[in-house]
Design a protein around this motif. Structure first.
Motif, PDB file in Angstrom:
ATOM      1  N   SER A  33      -4.301   5.842  12.895  1.00  0.00           N
ATOM      2  CA  SER A  33      -5.721   6.160  13.085  1.00  0.00           C
ATOM      3  C   SER A  33      -6.528   5.986  11.805  1.00  0.00           C
ATOM      4  CB  SER A  33      -5.856   7.602  13.594  1.00  0.00           C
ATOM      5  OG  SER A  33      -5.264   8.512  12.661  1.00  0.00           O
ATOM      6  N   HIS A  34      -5.980   5.323  10.807  1.00  0.00           N
ATOM      7  CA  HIS A  34      -6.713   5.133   9.561  1.00  0.00           C
ATOM      8  C   HIS A  34      -7.902   4.204   9.777  1.00  0.00           C
ATOM      9  CE1 HIS A  34      -3.398   7.163   7.765  1.00  0.00           C
ATOM     10  NE2 HIS A  34      -2.556   6.126   7.799  1.00  0.00           N
ATOM     11  N   LEU A  99     -13.517   1.605  -1.699  1.00  0.00           N
ATOM     12  CA  LEU A  99     -12.349   1.985  -0.899  1.00  0.00           C
ATOM     13  C   LEU A  99     -11.175   2.375  -1.787  1.00  0.00           C
ATOM     14  CD1 LEU A  99     -12.431  -0.756   1.918  1.00  0.00           C
ATOM     15  CD2 LEU A  99     -13.247   1.612   2.040  1.00  0.00           C
ATOM     16  N   VAL A 100     -10.955   1.594  -2.858  1.00  0.00           N
ATOM     17  CA  VAL A 100      -9.872   1.910  -3.789  1.00  0.00           C
ATOM     18  C   VAL A 100     -10.117   3.268  -4.430  1.00  0.00           C
ATOM     19  CG1 VAL A 100      -8.788   1.258  -5.974  1.00  0.00           C
ATOM     20  CG2 VAL A 100      -9.257  -0.487  -4.245  1.00  0.00           C
ATOM     21  N   ILE A 109      -5.734   9.955   2.015  1.00  0.00           N
ATOM     22  CA  ILE A 109      -6.531   8.944   2.709  1.00  0.00           C
ATOM     23  C   ILE A 109      -5.854   7.586   2.573  1.00  0.00           C
ATOM     24  CG2 ILE A 109      -8.741   7.694   2.704  1.00  0.00           C
ATOM     25  CD1 ILE A 109     -10.080  10.220   1.712  1.00  0.00           C
ATOM     26  N   ASP A 110      -5.808   6.852   3.662  1.00  0.00           N
ATOM     27  CA  ASP A 110      -5.336   5.468   3.608  1.00  0.00           C
ATOM     28  C   ASP A 110      -6.304   4.596   4.401  1.00  0.00           C
ATOM     29  OD1 ASP A 110      -3.848   3.275   2.962  1.00  0.00           O
ATOM     30  OD2 ASP A 110      -2.086   3.798   4.167  1.00  0.00           O
ATOM     31  N   VAL A 111      -6.294   3.330   4.109  1.00  0.00           N
ATOM     32  CA  VAL A 111      -7.190   2.374   4.756  1.00  0.00           C
ATOM     33  C   VAL A 111      -6.370   1.172   5.211  1.00  0.00           C
ATOM     34  CG1 VAL A 111      -9.126   0.780   4.412  1.00  0.00           C
ATOM     35  CG2 VAL A 111      -9.206   3.072   3.405  1.00  0.00           C
ATOM     36  N   LEU A 168      -3.780   0.001   2.113  1.00  0.00           N
ATOM     37  CA  LEU A 168      -4.420  -0.008   0.797  1.00  0.00           C
ATOM     38  C   LEU A 168      -3.652   0.879  -0.178  1.00  0.00           C
ATOM     39  CD1 LEU A 168      -6.619  -0.923  -1.080  1.00  0.00           C
ATOM     40  CD2 LEU A 168      -8.154   0.817  -0.111  1.00  0.00           C
ATOM     41  N   GLN A 169      -3.095   1.996   0.291  1.00  0.00           N
ATOM     42  CA  GLN A 169      -2.314   2.864  -0.602  1.00  0.00           C
ATOM     43  C   GLN A 169      -1.074   2.115  -1.122  1.00  0.00           C
ATOM     44  OE1 GLN A 169      -2.921   5.544  -2.033  1.00  0.00           O
ATOM     45  NE2 GLN A 169      -4.297   6.849  -0.833  1.00  0.00           N
ATOM     46  N   VAL A 170      -0.453   1.315  -0.270  1.00  0.00           N
ATOM     47  CA  VAL A 170       0.700   0.538  -0.717  1.00  0.00           C
ATOM     48  C   VAL A 170       0.267  -0.499  -1.745  1.00  0.00           C
ATOM     49  CG1 VAL A 170       2.447  -1.154   0.021  1.00  0.00           C
ATOM     50  CG2 VAL A 170       2.021   0.888   1.411  1.00  0.00           C
TER      51      VAL A 170
END
Length: 829
Positions: A33-34, A99-100, A109-111, A168-170
């Motif tokens: 659901s990100h 976003l970063v 939070i992740d995107v 994005l977190q990865v």
């Protein structure tokens, strides 16, 4: 804030009236659901609206939607890496920076980032005419006039590829591994690099030097040295030899034309609709994943002239750049040759012998393609298979590919074995005639016009299966081969590596086999004495083969049609017939279709050959000790493996035997009698009838082996050359085919006898005298021949002994007949 979204949505609906994009590949799966953002290389209003329109149409989170969650406040869900102004192309997207930063402020939070490649047309960057330059989707952000042109003219030639979801977190964690790097800038470059590679894999590399390609080849040090050497040896001037080399370049190189490619797109779409019920493709997505980072080399099997058209069409329609295809110069005939050249074909002579300059120019052209990481395609069998089996590998192109990489590595090289399966082929009657001794016809316009007359016929469904990739780096490591900075590839292991790679390619083609309805019908009906079977028995046998295939440990694709649907399908293609009877209809091979169905049976024979071989051992003997069965299997497996390119190594064949016997015992066609003894079901049972049909498929291979062994054993060592053995077996096989009245070419295919003799040499059962070429062997040949009693009927054993006992006069007459290429068997004298 709602006003802009309404405006965008209305604009997108207006755009949908003019633009009908094609989606390349599959839509990504979003399993969380990100918030989801779409990463696009270049900003333009048309790109923005197009991506927004397609995300909603595909049921993905809308790219036009405002994102207001998890502390984010963005007016749309799109990240443009190259902004509105060209001077900002090297800077980081402000939205990506935000976003970063949000992910850094709150690690919970992740995107989701989904890279999207947008193509308004698929021409490569360099084309000759100004109009095609205008049409081409280039490597620059589109201007407003270009956007309007794209929408108005290229709207029906627009392509989108949605890549897989990136976290994005990865990406942040991976970017932190760099030292002294700005996180946002590092992620920006990675995303841009990914999209650039994705774009290259679809439209091809930037070809700004294309018009100088011929000049580059002629001015390369390798070709210049060959020109000087040729000049010295021939006495011709450097200019004259260089002109000769330039003519070779013109003869060889492809001349890619996007307009011709578009013509082929429309023409082949029409042609496939007229010819086929459909084109089914398996496992292509793995190729799409490899294409951005690898040099792709397609190595398909070669069944028909349709192969290269079909494969290029499938590759193009699924979003990758079509390959440069190595074609025999027999296809370089007026008009057709130029069309093929414009579609990516480059032409090669069948032999390079006696022309070192031509060979050097050709190899340099292949190296040129490799350096540009252009996808390449060639048929490792060399020519089309006339029997339906894979042919032994021709290693010329494979060696050139390997040596080019060793000389100057560019991208990592990966080979894509590709299995192509037809249910009818246009060349069918020609293939059967050639196997029976008719000379091969050269390609010409008369033959093409004859073929064109068949377009109204129904040819069923075509199947393509992309097999397990083979990485050149793995073979280099296995054989301890390393690139040579000085261009010298004299490592003794290279030849062995290329040979092993060639065999592995063919094995992986066969591993990706497709058991289609027609090949399955052919296997069942041609395994019966009169190519006919009671309908109920036929249905049961088809179902049995389907269950066995699904239980076998390989990657084979099996038709999902039911046995009844398969029979109906064969009748519709007019390959089988039905004879009504009060006790039950009989299903039979249609008149004159047995030789062609033999071709399709051979397409899948490798899938079931060990099943048939083991069934044959049990059925022929009634009862057999497992130790005897294992010993015969170990003895005969290398010959089956060499003929049919089986992937199981000899050291593992015992495990495969256990697996297959377990399947056959579970199916009730073999009975475990205990104490290591296997037996047959009751002879009056339907299971026994099924066992007979299963056992039949391997018989022709075994009969061919023992025919050659009986000939060698009867004639003795130091009597015959390999060529004489092949020719004699060819003649004897035709005689047996006539006696059995089956008219099937398998029994006298020269290529199969040649393969068997080569395997005997490789296993050191026979050796060829260095001077005379005659074959020398010891008593082991006699010992192998003695095993015939376990796998052949007494009648066949007696017949083989009789035809193999030729006296000197008969041998001389037969060889003389063969040398004049006269037809044997049913031919009229």
């Amino acid at each position: 804030m709602a006003e802009p979204n309404v405006y965008r949505r209305l604009s997108a609906k207006g755009l949908s009236l003019a633009v009908k994009p094609t989606i390349i590949g599959d839509a990504p799966m979003i399993g969380n659901s990100h918030p989801t953002f779409y990463v696009i290389r270049d900003y333009s209003r048309s790109n923005s609206l197009l991506v927004g329109m397609m995300t909603e149409e595909l049921g993905l989170p809308s790219a036009l939607a405002k994102i207001d969650e998890h502390g984010l406040d963005e007016s749309s869900a799109m990240v443009f890496l190259n902004g509105r102004n060209t001077e900002r192309e090297l800077s980081v997207s402000p939205r990506l920076e935000r976003l970063v930063q949000a992910c850094l402020n709150d690690p919970s939070i992740d995107v989701n980032l989904i890279p999207v490649t947008v193509l308004w047309g698929r021409a490569p960057d360099k084309e000759e005419s100004m109009f095609r330059l205008l049409m081409a989707d280039e490597w620059r952000s589109p201007s407003i006039p270009k956007q309007l042109f794209n929408i108005g003219v290229m709207g029906r030639d627009t392509f989108l590829r949605f890549s897989e979801v990136e976290s994005l977190q990865v990406l942040i964690k991976e970017a932190r591994l760099g030292v002294g790097e700005n996180l946002s800038h590092t992620i920006h470059l990675r995303l841009k690099g990914f999209l650039d590679k994705q774009r290259t894999s679809i439209v091809g590399p930037d070809l700004s030097d294309r018009r100088n390609e011929a000049g580059k080849i002629l001015s390369s040090p390798v070709v210049m040295a060959a020109i000087e050497k040729q000049s010295q040896e021939s006495g011709k001037s450097i200019a004259a030899v260089k002109k000769e080399a330039a003519s070779y370049v013109g003869e060889i190189v492809s001349d890619y034309s996007h307009s011709v490619l578009r013509f082929f797109d429309h023409f082949l779409t029409w042609l496939w609709t007229r010819l086929y019920d459909g084109v089914e493709v398996h496992d292509f997505e793995q190729v799409c994943k490899l294409a951005p980072d690898h040099q792709i080399v397609y190595v398909p099997c070669h069944r028909s002239h349709m192969d290269y058209l079909l494969l290029s069409y499938v590759i193009y329609k699924r979003g990758l750049r079509i390959p440069h295809i190595a074609a025999g110069d027999n296809l370089n005939i007026p008009v057709l040759g130029e069309l093929l050249r414009n579609g990516g074909a480059f032409f090669m002579r069948r032999s390079f012998k006696g022309n070192a300059l031509y060979a050097t120019v050709f190899k340099e052209y292949v190296h040129n393609l490799m350096q540009r990481a252009a996808p390449i395609e060639y048929f490792i069998e060399g020519g089309r298979s006339r029997s339906g089996r894979l042919l032994p590998p021709k290693l010329g192109m494979l060696a050139m590919t390997v040596n080019s990489h060793l000389r100057e590595p560019a991208k990592p090289v990966v080979f894509i074995p590709t299995y192509i399966s037809y249910e009818r082929i246009m060349e069918g009657a020609t293939y059967v005639g050639e196997l029976k001794g008719k000379p091969k016809e050269s390609e010409n316009w008369l033959g093409i016009l004859k073929t064109a007359r068949k377009i109204e016929r129904v040819f069923g469904t075509v199947h393509l299966s992309f097999g397990e990739p083979l990485y050149l780096s793995d073979f280099m490591e296995k054989f301890s081969v390393k690139p040579k900075d000085d261009g010298i590839t004299n490592t003794s292991n290279i030849h062995a590596m290329v040979q092993n790679l060639g065999i592995k390619v063919l094995q992986n083609i066969n591993k990706a086999a497709i058991v289609n309805p027609i090949s399955l019908l052919a296997l069942v009906l041609l395994s019966t004495p009169k190519a006919a079977l009671d309908e109920t028995q036929c249905l049961e046998q088809i179902a049995l083969y389907q269950r066995i295939a699904k239980a076998l440990p390989d990657e084979t694709h099996i038709t999902n049609l039911t046995p009844k649907e398969i029979l109906a399908y064969g009748e519709r293609l007019k390959l089988i017939g039905r004879t009504p009877h009060v006790l039950g209809d009989m299903i039979r091979v249609a008149d004159k279709q047995a030789p062609m169905l033999s071709y399709f049976k051979n397409n899948i024979l490798h899938v079931f050959i060990m099943v048939s071989f083991l069934a044959s051992l049990v059925q022929r003997n009634g009862r057999i000790n497992r130790a005897t069965l294992d010993a015969i299997t170990t003895l005969m497996y290398p010959f089956l493996q060499a003929e049919l390119f089986l992937s199981t190594a000899l050291r593992n064949v015992d495990k495969l035997t256990d697996k297959i016997l377990g399947i056959l015992i579970d199916e009730g066609v073999i009975v475990d009698l205990g104490d290591g003894v296997l037996g047959t079901p009751e002879m009056s049972s339907s299971s026994y009838q099924q066992l007979i049909v299963l056992a039949s498929a391997a018989q022709q291979s075994l009969e061919r082996y023992f025919m050659a062994l009986a000939l060698l054993s009867e004639q003795g060592s130091h009597r015959l050359t390999a060529e004489q053995v092949v020719n004699l077996c060819h003649a004897l096989g035709q005689r047996i085919s006539v006696l059995y009245a089956d008219d099937l070419p398998d029994m006298f295919d020269k290529a199969l006898f040649t393969s068997f003799i080569d395997t005997l040499k490789r296993l050191n059962y026979v050796q060829a005298d260095a001077h005379s070429g005659v074959l020398m062997f010891d008593e082991r040949i006699d010992n192998i021949a003695q095993n015939a009693k376990f796998v052949l009927t007494p009648d066949m054993m007696q017949l083989l002994r009789h035809v193999a006992s030729l006296d000197d006069g008969e041998i001389e007459t037969t060889i003389k007949e063969m040398s004049t290429k006269r037809k044997f068997g049913k031919s009229k004298r």
